[in-house]
Design a protein around this motif. Sequence first.
Motif, PDB file in Angstrom:
ATOM      1  N   VAL A 190      90.526  24.328  41.573  1.00 43.56           N
ATOM      2  CA  VAL A 190      89.954  23.839  42.840  1.00 43.56           C
ATOM      3  C   VAL A 190      88.547  24.391  43.033  1.00 43.56           C
ATOM      4  CG1 VAL A 190      90.169  23.941  45.359  1.00 43.56           C
ATOM      5  CG2 VAL A 190      92.184  23.442  43.952  1.00 43.56           C
ATOM      6  N   LYS A 191      88.369  25.669  42.759  1.00 44.18           N
ATOM      7  CA  LYS A 191      87.058  26.298  42.944  1.00 44.18           C
ATOM      8  C   LYS A 191      86.009  25.682  42.021  1.00 44.18           C
ATOM      9  CE  LYS A 191      84.954  30.833  43.555  1.00 44.18           C
ATOM     10  NZ  LYS A 191      85.172  32.292  43.580  1.00 44.18           N
ATOM     11  N   LEU A 192      86.392  25.457  40.758  1.00 48.08           N
ATOM     12  CA  LEU A 192      85.452  24.879  39.802  1.00 48.08           C
ATOM     13  C   LEU A 192      85.105  23.438  40.186  1.00 48.08           C
ATOM     14  CD1 LEU A 192      83.867  25.475  37.226  1.00 48.08           C
ATOM     15  CD2 LEU A 192      85.777  24.529  35.916  1.00 48.08           C
ATOM     16  N   GLU A 193      86.108  22.679  40.611  1.00 44.98           N
ATOM     17  CA  GLU A 193      85.861  21.290  41.033  1.00 44.98           C
ATOM     18  C   GLU A 193      84.906  21.249  42.218  1.00 44.98           C
ATOM     19  OE1 GLU A 193      89.767  19.708  41.670  1.00 44.98           O
ATOM     20  OE2 GLU A 193      89.990  19.050  39.579  1.00 44.98           O
ATOM     21  N   GLU A 194      85.094  22.156  43.158  1.00 46.81           N
ATOM     22  CA  GLU A 194      84.209  22.215  44.333  1.00 46.81           C
ATOM     23  C   GLU A 194      82.781  22.561  43.911  1.00 46.81           C
ATOM     24  OE1 GLU A 194      85.884  25.035  47.030  1.00 46.81           O
ATOM     25  OE2 GLU A 194      87.386  23.628  47.821  1.00 46.81           O
ATOM     26  N   ARG A 195      82.646  23.520  43.017  1.00 49.15           N
ATOM     27  CA  ARG A 195      81.327  23.966  42.558  1.00 49.15           C
ATOM     28  C   ARG A 195      80.584  22.816  41.865  1.00 49.15           C
ATOM     29  NH1 ARG A 195      80.405  29.174  41.795  1.00 49.15           N
ATOM     30  NH2 ARG A 195      81.573  29.270  43.729  1.00 49.15           N
ATOM     31  N   ILE A 196      81.296  22.103  41.007  1.00 53.49           N
ATOM     32  CA  ILE A 196      80.674  20.980  40.292  1.00 53.49           C
ATOM     33  C   ILE A 196      80.318  19.856  41.268  1.00 53.49           C
ATOM     34  CG2 ILE A 196      81.107  19.150  38.589  1.00 53.49           C
ATOM     35  CD1 ILE A 196      82.847  21.366  37.120  1.00 53.49           C
ATOM     36  N   GLY A 197      81.178  19.657  42.259  1.00 53.43           N
ATOM     37  CA  GLY A 197      80.917  18.618  43.269  1.00 53.43           C
ATOM     38  C   GLY A 197      79.677  18.901  44.096  1.00 53.43           C
ATOM     39  N   GLN A 198      79.343  20.171  44.258  1.00 49.56           N
ATOM     40  CA  GLN A 198      78.159  20.550  45.048  1.00 49.56           C
ATOM     41  C   GLN A 198      76.867  20.550  44.230  1.00 49.56           C
ATOM     42  OE1 GLN A 198      79.412  24.426  46.280  1.00 49.56           O
ATOM     43  NE2 GLN A 198      80.915  23.678  47.773  1.00 49.56           N
ATOM     44  N   LEU A 199      76.991  20.387  42.904  1.00 51.71           N
ATOM     45  CA  LEU A 199      75.816  20.478  42.029  1.00 51.71           C
ATOM     46  C   LEU A 199      74.848  19.333  42.291  1.00 51.71           C
ATOM     47  CD1 LEU A 199      74.736  22.175  39.604  1.00 51.71           C
ATOM     48  CD2 LEU A 199      75.821  20.489  38.117  1.00 51.71           C
ATOM     49  N   GLU A 200      73.556  19.671  42.394  1.00 47.26           N
ATOM     50  CA  GLU A 200      72.553  18.633  42.684  1.00 47.26           C
ATOM     51  C   GLU A 200      72.177  17.830  41.450  1.00 47.26           C
ATOM     52  OE1 GLU A 200      69.118  21.996  42.381  1.00 47.26           O
ATOM     53  OE2 GLU A 200      71.163  22.198  43.082  1.00 47.26           O
ATOM     54  N   GLY A 201      72.655  18.239  40.291  1.00 40.39           N
ATOM     55  CA  GLY A 201      72.327  17.542  39.049  1.00 40.39           C
ATOM     56  C   GLY A 201      71.656  18.495  38.077  1.00 40.39           C
ATOM     57  N   ILE A 202      71.926  18.301  36.806  1.00 41.57           N
ATOM     58  CA  ILE A 202      71.407  19.207  35.778  1.00 41.57           C
ATOM     59  C   ILE A 202      69.884  19.129  35.686  1.00 41.57           C
ATOM     60  CG2 ILE A 202      71.805  17.512  33.940  1.00 41.57           C
ATOM     61  CD1 ILE A 202      72.074  21.346  33.581  1.00 41.57           C
ATOM     62  N   THR A 203      69.314  17.938  35.905  1.00 39.38           N
ATOM     63  CA  THR A 203      67.855  17.820  35.779  1.00 39.38           C
ATOM     64  C   THR A 203      67.143  18.674  36.831  1.00 39.38           C
ATOM     65  OG1 THR A 203      67.973  15.767  37.045  1.00 39.38           O
ATOM     66  CG2 THR A 203      67.781  15.553  34.671  1.00 39.38           C
ATOM     67  N   GLY A 204      67.753  18.788  38.025  1.00 38.36           N
ATOM     68  CA  GLY A 204      67.178  19.641  39.067  1.00 38.36           C
ATOM     69  C   GLY A 204      67.148  21.095  38.641  1.00 38.36           C
ATOM     70  N   LEU A 205      68.214  21.557  37.980  1.00 41.24           N
ATOM     71  CA  LEU A 205      68.269  22.944  37.509  1.00 41.24           C
ATOM     72  C   LEU A 205      67.260  23.177  36.385  1.00 41.24           C
ATOM     73  CD1 LEU A 205      72.153  23.550  37.405  1.00 41.24           C
ATOM     74  CD2 LEU A 205      70.577  23.867  39.325  1.00 41.24           C
ATOM     75  N   LEU A 206      67.165  22.202  35.486  1.00 43.94           N
ATOM     76  CA  LEU A 206      66.211  22.331  34.381  1.00 43.94           C
ATOM     77  C   LEU A 206      64.777  22.356  34.898  1.00 43.94           C
ATOM     78  CD1 LEU A 206      67.821  19.804  31.856  1.00 43.94           C
ATOM     79  CD2 LEU A 206      67.762  22.283  31.600  1.00 43.94           C
ATOM     80  N   ASP A 207      64.509  21.520  35.914  1.00 44.07           N
ATOM     81  CA  ASP A 207      63.145  21.428  36.437  1.00 44.07           C
ATOM     82  C   ASP A 207      62.734  22.700  37.178  1.00 44.07           C
ATOM     83  OD1 ASP A 207      60.889  19.866  36.307  1.00 44.07           O
ATOM     84  OD2 ASP A 207      61.175  18.991  38.291  1.00 44.07           O
ATOM     85  N   LYS A 208      63.721  23.483  37.591  1.00 48.44           N
ATOM     86  CA  LYS A 208      63.415  24.786  38.203  1.00 48.44           C
ATOM     87  C   LYS A 208      63.155  25.849  37.137  1.00 48.44           C
ATOM     88  CE  LYS A 208      66.190  24.050  42.374  1.00 48.44           C
ATOM     89  NZ  LYS A 208      67.522  24.334  43.006  1.00 48.44           N
ATOM     90  N   GLY A 209      63.244  25.433  35.875  1.00 43.40           N
ATOM     91  CA  GLY A 209      63.012  26.379  34.783  1.00 43.40           C
ATOM     92  C   GLY A 209      64.193  27.280  34.509  1.00 43.40           C
ATOM     93  N   MET A 210      65.395  26.849  34.907  1.00 49.58           N
ATOM     94  CA  MET A 210      66.570  27.696  34.715  1.00 49.58           C
ATOM     95  C   MET A 210      66.979  27.738  33.240  1.00 49.58           C
ATOM     96  SD  MET A 210      68.797  26.808  38.150  1.00 49.58           S
ATOM     97  CE  MET A 210      70.049  28.058  37.961  1.00 49.58           C
ATOM     98  N   THR A 211      67.264  28.935  32.752  1.00 55.39           N
ATOM     99  CA  THR A 211      67.741  29.131  31.388  1.00 55.39           C
ATOM    100  C   THR A 211      69.236  28.803  31.325  1.00 55.39           C
ATOM    101  OG1 THR A 211      68.372  31.412  31.822  1.00 55.39           O
ATOM    102  CG2 THR A 211      66.098  31.028  31.072  1.00 55.39           C
TER     103      THR A 211
END
Length: 293
Positions: A190-211
């Motif tokens: 349940v916790k993992l499903e909630e976390r993934i559901g809240q994700l703004e998208g991988i491209t947003g994380l990459l564009d922030k320069g996240m490793t």
Amino acid sequence: MTDYIVRATAANNQIRAFAATTRELVEYARTIHNTSPVATAALGRLLTAGTMMGVMMKGEKDILTLQIKGSGPIGGIIVTANSKGAVKGYVHNPNVILPANQYGKFDVAGAIGAGMLTVIKDLGLKEPYVGQIELISGEIAEDLTYYFASSEQVPSSVALGVLMNKDNTVRHAGGFILQLLPQAEEEVIVKLEERIGQLEGITGLLDKGMTPEMILEHLIGDMGMEIMEKYPTAFECNCSKERVESAVVSVGKKEIQEMIDDNEPIEVNCHFCNKHYIFTVDELKNLLARADR
């Protein structure tokens, strides 16, 4: 190490996770194949998935092949990876041009169309493992998520992203694969499903320069995450003139004789890395002697 993959576990080994940054290898693929932006996005996503799925294999000589065949203008994509982080791939039609989709993003689904995803794992056994599904979206990450659940019975979340600069070079590329292991408890699920559901998208994380480490920290850092390994990854092709010679020999005596009769050198192209190999008429005569039919 510019491009690399990290492997992690979380929630007392109830979750296994992989995350990758692949900008260099996707840019290299774009350069050698001269891909259009939407073809770069499609190939980059599958290369990123392939390299993460490759390091999931344990054998030193294990080979993974991901093959997409679709009704769209790109025709198909083939990616091959090994267990050490090397990956290679190509698209059938690298020059596809399509307008952005309704979200203003590359229309990878439109380029691929309806079709099939095939996963082949050559693990050194008599027969390779082959899993096949119908594409459910053509966006690649969703299709692989469905593949893991239906063919390998492993509930997974796959995210893949490629961002381009205005000059059509690759700005960022990467992704992650999160998997629930059989002993996963309901609370963790349940916790993992909630976390993934809240994700703004991988491209947003990459564009922030996240490793890769930062991406996994963002997703499962509060669930007892532990980074287990870090692997370099790169676009590598193992073609050689010797391998191409074997391919020419395999076409048979009749075809080789016809090449010799033309009295012109032939050029053979490697689909994966676009290297060109030239065979003179004398070399063809030597290959004719090796052919057995």
